[in-house]
Design a protein around this motif. Structure first.
Motif, mmCIF file in Angstrom:
data_model
loop_
_atom_site.group_PDB
_atom_site.id
_atom_site.type_symbol
_atom_site.label_atom_id
_atom_site.label_comp_id
_atom_site.label_asym_id
_atom_site.label_seq_id
_atom_site.Cartn_x
_atom_site.Cartn_y
_atom_site.Cartn_z
ATOM 1 N N ARG A 197 -7.528 -0.068 1.049
ATOM 2 C CA ARG A 197 -7.414 -1.274 -0.550
ATOM 3 C C ARG A 197 -5.946 -1.292 -0.827
ATOM 4 O O ARG A 197 -4.970 -0.333 -0.857
ATOM 5 N N TRP A 198 -5.988 -2.797 0.030
ATOM 6 C CA TRP A 198 -4.244 -3.466 -0.303
ATOM 7 C C TRP A 198 -3.778 -4.124 -1.442
ATOM 8 O O TRP A 198 -4.939 -4.769 -2.191
ATOM 9 N N ASN A 199 -2.971 -3.815 -2.132
ATOM 10 C CA ASN A 199 -2.546 -5.045 -3.063
ATOM 11 C C ASN A 199 -1.743 -6.235 -3.304
ATOM 12 O O ASN A 199 -1.188 -6.281 -2.069
ATOM 13 N N PHE A 209 0.716 -1.885 0.430
ATOM 14 C CA PHE A 209 -0.410 -0.006 -0.183
ATOM 15 C C PHE A 209 0.702 1.217 0.080
ATOM 16 O O PHE A 209 1.099 2.090 0.933
ATOM 17 N N TYR A 210 1.501 1.913 -1.099
ATOM 18 C CA TYR A 210 2.456 2.418 -0.916
ATOM 19 C C TYR A 210 1.072 3.970 -1.392
ATOM 20 O O TYR A 210 2.037 5.134 -1.652
ATOM 21 N N LYS A 211 0.413 3.674 -2.438
ATOM 22 C CA LYS A 211 -0.237 5.050 -2.948
ATOM 23 C C LYS A 211 -2.140 4.292 -2.403
ATOM 24 O O LYS A 211 -1.549 2.834 -3.313
ATOM 25 N N GLY A 212 -2.656 5.337 -2.344
ATOM 26 C CA GLY A 212 -3.986 4.976 -2.673
ATOM 27 C C GLY A 212 -5.035 5.634 -1.178
ATOM 28 O O GLY A 212 -4.811 7.186 -1.284
ATOM 29 N N VAL A 213 -6.664 5.549 -1.184
ATOM 30 C CA VAL A 213 -7.195 6.386 -0.409
ATOM 31 C C VAL A 213 -7.415 5.846 0.862
ATOM 32 O O VAL A 213 -7.728 4.519 1.099
ATOM 33 N N VAL A 214 -6.647 6.251 2.192
ATOM 34 C CA VAL A 214 -7.221 5.141 3.493
ATOM 35 C C VAL A 214 -8.776 6.750 3.460
ATOM 36 O O VAL A 214 -9.395 7.545 3.356
ATOM 37 N N GLU A 215 -10.083 5.167 3.822
ATOM 38 C CA GLU A 215 -11.294 5.722 4.233
ATOM 39 C C GLU A 215 -11.466 5.797 6.336
ATOM 40 O O GLU A 215 -10.829 4.691 6.421
ATOM 41 N N TRP A 216 -11.944 6.683 6.284
ATOM 42 C CA TRP A 216 -12.140 6.551 8.085
ATOM 43 C C TRP A 216 -13.305 6.606 8.716
ATOM 44 O O TRP A 216 -13.478 7.698 8.081
ATOM 45 N N ARG A 217 -13.656 6.019 9.419
ATOM 46 C CA ARG A 217 -14.997 5.297 9.675
ATOM 47 C C ARG A 217 -15.499 6.615 11.153
ATOM 48 O O ARG A 217 -13.806 6.082 11.875
ATOM 49 N N LEU A 218 -16.128 7.079 11.324
ATOM 50 C CA LEU A 218 -16.026 7.991 12.087
ATOM 51 C C LEU A 218 -17.248 8.296 12.718
ATOM 52 O O LEU A 218 -18.186 7.860 12.203
#
Length: 197
Positions: free
Chosen positions: A115-117, A95-104
C-alpha cells in the motif's frame, strides 16, 4: 538491524481460480520500516535520496530506492537490476513504512501487495499525501515488475482486488511485454497508475 515481523494467514482458494486450483494459496505479512529495518546507502545528488536493502519474507532480498519524491521497490538477489527498480507511480509517492503482503503458492512467495502513499491532485498545494494505491509486484524466479494496481481509497474491497491480480496474473506475467492491470474504480481526476513520472 532489527528483524522484520512476520505473520501468516491461510486463505481458502475459490474454485474459479483455475491456475491455482492445485496449489495452496496463502498470505504472509511483514511489517517494514525502512529507516529502522534496512541498511541505507546515501544518495549522491540533490534529488537522489539513496537506497535501502532489506530482508523480507523468508529472507527475500528487498531493494527500495527514492528520488524526486518518488519510490521504487524491487525484490530478489538482483533486485536493483530488475524492471521493478525503474518502476514507480506518476504522482509523488512513498513507502517508507507499512505492511508487505506476500502471496504464497505452496508456501513460496510469487507476488507482493504493498500500500503506497500517493499524492493526489487535490493535495498538490500542501504537504499532505492522502491517496493510497495497492501495487502488485511479480517475484522471482523470472523478472520482477509491477503486475497491477488498485486505488485503495476508491474501492472498499481493494485488498481482494489486488489479490485477484496477484493470483490470476503474477506468475505468468511477462515483464516488459504485458501491460499492468488496473482493477476497480479510480478516483475521478487521478492518474495514479502511469509508471513514468
Amino acid at each position: 538491524m532489527n528483524r522484520i515481523a512476520c505473520y501468516c494467514l491461510p486463505l481458502v482458494v475459490a474454485s474459479g481460480f483455475a491456475s491455482a486450483a492445485a496449489q495452496d494459496i496463502s498470505s504472509a505479512y511483514t511489517k517494514l520500516d525502512v529507516r529502522r529495518d534496512c541498511r541505507r546507502r546515501p544518495g549522491k545528488a540533490v534529488e537522489d535520496y539513496g537506497d535501502w536493502r532489506c530482508k523480507g519474507y523468508a529472507g527475500m532480498p528487498m531493494w527500495l530506492g527514492a528520488g524526486d519524491q518518488r519510490m521504487y521497490v524491487s525484490f530478489g538477489s538482483k533486485a536493483k537490476d530488475e524492471p521493478a527498480a525503474g518502476e514507480t507511480l506518476a504522482p509523488f509517492n512513498d513507502f517508507y513504512k507499512g505492511v508487505v503482503e506476500w502471496r504464497l503458492a505452496d508456501g513460496r512467495p510469487f507476488a507482493t501487495i504493498m500500500r503506497w502513499n500517493v499524492k493526489r491532485a487535490a493535495d498538490m498545494e500542501n504537504r499532505e499525501v492522502r491517496g493510497r494505491a495497492l501495487v502488485v509486484t511479480r517475484l522471482p524466479p523470472g523478472a520482477v515488475c509491477h503486475v497491477g494496481y488498485v486505488d485503495a481509497l476508491a474501492n472498499p474491497n481493494a485488498n481482494e482486488l489486488a489479490r485477484e491480480i496477484a493470483d490470476k496474473h503474477a506468475r505468468d506475467f511477462a515483464c516488459g511485454k504485458d501491460r499492468p492491470i488496473v482493477l476497480g474504480t479510480i478516483t475521478p481526476g487521478e492518474d495514479f497508475f502511469s509508471t513514468k513520472p
